[in-house]
Enzyme design. Sequence first.
Site, PDB file in Angstrom:
ATOM      1  N   ARG A  86      55.018  63.786  10.142  1.00 14.74           N
ATOM      2  CA  ARG A  86      54.991  63.903  11.609  1.00 14.74           C
ATOM      3  C   ARG A  86      56.241  63.248  12.199  1.00 14.74           C
ATOM      4  O   ARG A  86      56.916  63.817  13.048  1.00 14.74           O
ATOM      5  CB  ARG A  86      53.735  63.215  12.144  1.00 14.74           C
ATOM      6  N   GLU A 123      42.661  51.977   3.660  1.00 17.67           N
ATOM      7  CA  GLU A 123      43.699  51.738   4.677  1.00 17.67           C
ATOM      8  C   GLU A 123      44.434  53.034   5.034  1.00 17.67           C
ATOM      9  O   GLU A 123      45.616  53.039   5.323  1.00 17.67           O
ATOM     10  CB  GLU A 123      44.665  50.662   4.150  1.00 17.67           C
ATOM     11  N   GLU A 148      46.898  61.156   1.583  1.00 11.62           N
ATOM     12  CA  GLU A 148      47.176  62.397   2.337  1.00 11.62           C
ATOM     13  C   GLU A 148      47.553  62.031   3.779  1.00 11.62           C
ATOM     14  O   GLU A 148      48.492  62.606   4.352  1.00 11.62           O
ATOM     15  CB  GLU A 148      45.948  63.324   2.337  1.00 11.62           C
TER      16      GLU A 148
END
Length: 160
Positions: A148, A136, A140
């Site tokens: 982000r 899923e 990382e």
Amino acid sequence: GEGFKIAMKGLDGGRINIACCSVGAAQGALAQAQAHLHARRQFGKSLASFQALQFKLADMATELVAARQMVRLAASKLDAGARDASTYCAMAKRFATDAGFMVCNEALQLHGGYGYIREYPLERLMRDARVHQILEGTNEIMRVIIARRMLEADAPDVIR
Ligand SMILES: Cc1cc2nc3c(=O)[nH]c(=O)nc-3n(C[C@H](O)[C@H](O)[C@H](O)COP(=O)(O)OP(=O)(O)OC[C@H]3O[C@@H](n4cnc5c(N)ncnc54)[C@H](O)[C@@H]3O)c2cc1C
């Protein structure tokens, strides 16, 4: 043109699912380890009397409870349709699957050689928990998602 976004949103619930699997595996492994510490005797004493092993148990329980709470927080944000739900789902998946693997691995260690062989359930719990760090979206990639969002111009107050 919305398909990719919709598919990505579907992964939020999947990440909660995988995180829950890790929490469940960890809970099972911890229960097995507790029972084994009482049952197994070495050097004339029960394993439960060794403080080094008690400390392992304490850390396992603490990680498990923290993981469960984090998954619940992310799930509640997902249910509420919160704007930062995806970030929290990624954090919960990353944390709970790392914690789940750590707890299963430590539970195996507490079983000694018995932990490694198929007659005891630890080897399967650990194998199962290991893939949760990959499925899923790898952990990382969870970090990529979290970072982000935190570096966007309108970054939410995710750490409050
Ligand atoms: C048992 C099992 C069941 C699965 N079931 C499904 C399923 O039902 N449906 C489905 O769609 N998929 C499924 N998968 C696939 C799974 O989602 C992928 O294996 C996973 O997303 C990782 O992709 P990859 O294997 O291509 O690894 P790769 O993308 O090749 O990654 C290799 C390594 O590089 C790292 N990496 C890659 N890109 C970056 C980056 N940008 N920054 C930092 N590190 C990076 C990864 O984290 C990983 O450590 C399953 C996999 C397994 C093992």
